[in-house]
Design a protein around this motif. Sequence first.
Motif, short mmCIF file in Angstrom:
data_model
loop_
_atom_site.label_atom_id
_atom_site.label_comp_id
_atom_site.label_asym_id
_atom_site.label_seq_id
_atom_site.Cartn_x
_atom_site.Cartn_y
_atom_site.Cartn_z
N SER A 74 0.80 -1.23 0.00
CA SER A 74 0.00 0.00 0.00
C SER A 74 0.83 1.27 0.00
O SER A 74 0.29 2.37 0.00
CB SER A 74 -0.93 0.02 1.22
OG SER A 74 -0.18 -0.04 2.43
N THR A 75 2.15 1.15 -0.02
CA THR A 75 3.03 2.33 -0.01
C THR A 75 2.86 3.12 -1.30
O THR A 75 2.98 2.59 -2.39
CB THR A 75 4.49 1.90 0.15
OG1 THR A 75 4.64 1.14 1.36
CG2 THR A 75 5.40 3.11 0.21
N ALA A 76 2.58 4.42 -1.15
CA ALA A 76 2.35 5.29 -2.31
C ALA A 76 3.56 6.13 -2.65
O ALA A 76 3.71 6.58 -3.79
CB ALA A 76 1.16 6.20 -2.06
N TRP A 146 4.73 7.11 2.78
CA TRP A 146 3.31 7.45 2.86
C TRP A 146 2.52 6.26 2.33
O TRP A 146 2.78 5.77 1.22
CB TRP A 146 3.01 8.69 2.03
CG TRP A 146 3.58 9.94 2.60
CD1 TRP A 146 2.95 10.85 3.40
CD2 TRP A 146 4.91 10.45 2.43
NE1 TRP A 146 3.79 11.88 3.73
CE2 TRP A 146 5.01 11.66 3.15
CE3 TRP A 146 6.03 9.99 1.73
CZ2 TRP A 146 6.17 12.42 3.19
CZ3 TRP A 146 7.20 10.74 1.77
CH2 TRP A 146 7.25 11.94 2.50
N SER A 148 -1.27 4.32 1.53
CA SER A 148 -2.68 4.56 1.21
C SER A 148 -3.57 3.56 1.93
O SER A 148 -3.26 2.36 1.98
CB SER A 148 -2.92 4.45 -0.29
OG SER A 148 -2.29 5.47 -1.00
N THR A 150 -7.26 3.33 1.19
CA THR A 150 -8.39 3.88 0.44
C THR A 150 -9.74 3.48 1.02
O THR A 150 -10.73 4.16 0.79
CB THR A 150 -8.30 3.42 -1.02
OG1 THR A 150 -8.21 1.99 -1.07
CG2 THR A 150 -7.07 4.02 -1.69
N TYR A 157 -4.87 7.61 4.78
CA TYR A 157 -3.43 7.44 4.57
C TYR A 157 -2.74 7.31 5.91
O TYR A 157 -3.31 7.57 6.97
CB TYR A 157 -2.84 8.64 3.83
CG TYR A 157 -2.61 9.86 4.70
CD1 TYR A 157 -1.36 10.11 5.26
CD2 TYR A 157 -3.64 10.75 4.99
CE1 TYR A 157 -1.15 11.21 6.07
CE2 TYR A 157 -3.44 11.84 5.79
CZ TYR A 157 -2.18 12.08 6.34
OH TYR A 157 -1.98 13.17 7.15
N ALA A 288 -1.95 8.54 -6.27
CA ALA A 288 -2.09 8.11 -4.88
C ALA A 288 -1.51 9.15 -3.93
O ALA A 288 -2.12 9.49 -2.91
CB ALA A 288 -1.39 6.76 -4.67
N MET A 289 -0.34 9.70 -4.29
CA MET A 289 0.26 10.73 -3.44
C MET A 289 -0.54 12.02 -3.49
O MET A 289 -0.63 12.76 -2.50
CB MET A 289 1.70 10.99 -3.87
CG MET A 289 2.70 9.97 -3.38
SD MET A 289 2.77 9.84 -1.57
CE MET A 289 3.24 11.51 -1.12
N ARG A 291 -3.78 12.27 -3.64
CA ARG A 291 -4.88 12.12 -2.69
C ARG A 291 -4.39 12.22 -1.25
O ARG A 291 -5.07 12.78 -0.39
CB ARG A 291 -5.59 10.78 -2.92
CG ARG A 291 -6.38 10.74 -4.23
CD ARG A 291 -7.18 9.45 -4.35
NE ARG A 291 -8.08 9.54 -5.48
CZ ARG A 291 -7.78 9.18 -6.72
NH1 ARG A 291 -6.56 8.69 -6.98
NH2 ARG A 291 -8.66 9.29 -7.70
N ILE A 292 -3.21 11.67 -0.99
CA ILE A 292 -2.66 11.75 0.35
C ILE A 292 -2.35 13.20 0.72
O ILE A 292 -2.69 13.67 1.81
CB ILE A 292 -1.39 10.87 0.47
CG1 ILE A 292 -1.79 9.40 0.46
CG2 ILE A 292 -0.61 11.21 1.73
CD1 ILE A 292 -0.60 8.45 0.41
N GLU A 295 -5.25 15.18 1.75
CA GLU A 295 -5.67 14.93 3.13
C GLU A 295 -4.72 15.59 4.12
O GLU A 295 -5.13 16.09 5.16
CB GLU A 295 -5.73 13.42 3.40
CG GLU A 295 -6.80 12.70 2.60
CD GLU A 295 -8.20 13.13 2.99
OE1 GLU A 295 -8.41 13.48 4.16
OE2 GLU A 295 -9.08 13.11 2.11
#
Length: 674
Positions: A74-76, A146, A148, A150, A157, A288-289, A291-292, A295
């Motif tokens: 899951s690492t973004a 970082w 994710s 989801t 995250y 993905a990053m 979206r992180i 947040e």
Amino acid sequence: MRVGLPLIRSSAAVLCGVALLSLAHLACAAQPVQLEQEAESPQVEVEQGDEQGDGQGQAIAGDYLPAVDLLPESTAGIVRIPELPSFCDAWERTQIGLLFASAEMQPFLDDQRERARSYFDSLNRKIGLKPDDLYEIASGEVTLAWLSFTDDKRRPYALCVVADIRDRKEEADQAAEKIDAELKAGGAVRTDVKYGDETIRVYRTKPKPGQLKIVEIALTWNDERFIAADRESVVQGVLDVVAGKSPAKAFSDRASYQQVLTDSTAAVDSANEKQATVCWQWYAEPFAMGRILREVVEYDRRDDLDVIELLERQGFGVIEAVGGVGVVAGERFDVLHCGVVLAPGKLTKAARMLQAKNSIRLPIPAWPTEDSGAFFRFNWELESAFWAAESLVNDALGEDLFRPMIEGIRDDPEGPQIDIARDFLPNLENEVILITDNTMPAGPESDRMLVALRIKNADVVAKVVQKAMEVEPDAIKLEVPEFDVWRVERGKNDSDDIDAQLAALGFDENIDDEDTAPLLNHWAIAVVTGQQPDDGDYLMFSSHSELLVKLGKRVRSGAEGDRLGATENTKTIVTAIDDLNQGNEVTYDSVVHPSIALRARYELLRNGELKDSDSLIANLLRRIVENDQDGEPDPIQAGKLPPFETIKQFFTSAGAFWEKTDSGWTMTGFLMAE
């Protein structure tokens, strides 16, 4: 002289510190209260996962696994410093490091350190492990990751920091106790969780009314590594891999990560900077990053357009990954970064805007002058990119408006009646040049920029510009005998005209009632033809008419003196690009001289006048930065900065270039050592 705990090594550890700041929201949510609990925290036994396993990729007792091999699928994104002490030592030998160590900078830097302490104290941001602490405990690698989540709408995250602390266990113990005291003082409650052979300290705070997010910090350490995260399960997952309970390399076996790292490392190796220190590696999945980060900054979209989803719908998801490798303190380069944008698929929909064009890197034209601070050149398929934007615009607006707007510009009897599709776009070459300079003494009008688009049929493009300017209410034609120059000075009625045009296109409900200053209060435009048939013809646009006239006359006359390309610093950069770019084909190249490019902006900052600058960059910053109370960002006591002339020797020249490949782009940038 080693600056040590002051700014130099903190600047080296700042990559770690930025991530650790994300853990600050734990203490931000906590109010300073006096806890009545015992210092000893309750312990909770937690069973580890399945003891069975296939053995594939598991840790071998006694082996030290790099942090990237411990991270989950899951690492973004990650930032990895292979050897933090070596990074800090190398950084101190660079010109930037020497600048921070210079006596001239100390009054300003001392003030910034005190301001940073006051800032975090005033907000009660007890962030736990600070950059200086990390410097003290890390004997080897430091990795920020970082992750994710989801499916978790409240906490989509997580952040994890893993540091090699071999031979620095005592320092780690001291850092952990300091974290403990600070978090408890902020109202956090600690629970000690026994997990296998390790103990995880978990800190939580009671949510405030209306607060939905669970706020926690989890950390553990032993003789080998210090692990901190804002989610307990992340720490448990890392420990499972270390103990051999879960397969290793779930993240580092990812094909895109391996390709980015392999290609970037090979490019660095080809530079033959044997004395340089590999100081960082980084990798990210852009969406993905994105979206992180959304947040992290706690951006509330409300009814706004979701730009990330828009770009994915429009084909930009073809960009799988970006990343690179940076080395510091080489014989030739102070800093050298080689990276990759991995986009191996077919460009579709609006992503066709990314159709870059490799071209032989030509010499810098003769018309940019030696007082130019920066030269940027792009090779792009401009006509194709323009039409590719159609689906993006229509998707963003929710209506098929792109073509009607183009047709309206052509057919409206009260408009310019310009046929963009026939007269303008086909006459654009695929070369765009951007020049920046500044005038001294520094003032609000010092920063200047000029964009030059190489064109084919100058007469046709000149007629297009003339039609556009004749219906522009704020345009005046300057008295320049060599070519027609139009200057636009924004008038008080201009925003009304724009609002009326937007309303006619159906945007009346989206117009902000508040006055928004234009990005440029004045600008100029002209078509300039070269002296000889083989010389370039350009459509020039500038923030300042004086700069356009000056450089336009050089194009028109074929002037050769005072050339940017003839200076020794520029020649050094061009030679370095030639050596690094073996094929001599690029989609982008640049030459930057910070000793010129930064001088006016620096002095304006130092004199407290940067807020009054009328440059494009300053106006953009005013739109982006959220101002406090009186509408201006917090002052940084910039008056304590030394005069630019006393430190300009530390600002060495820089260069960069990108090249299109079958799988995306390669990107290279550098700062010269001297």
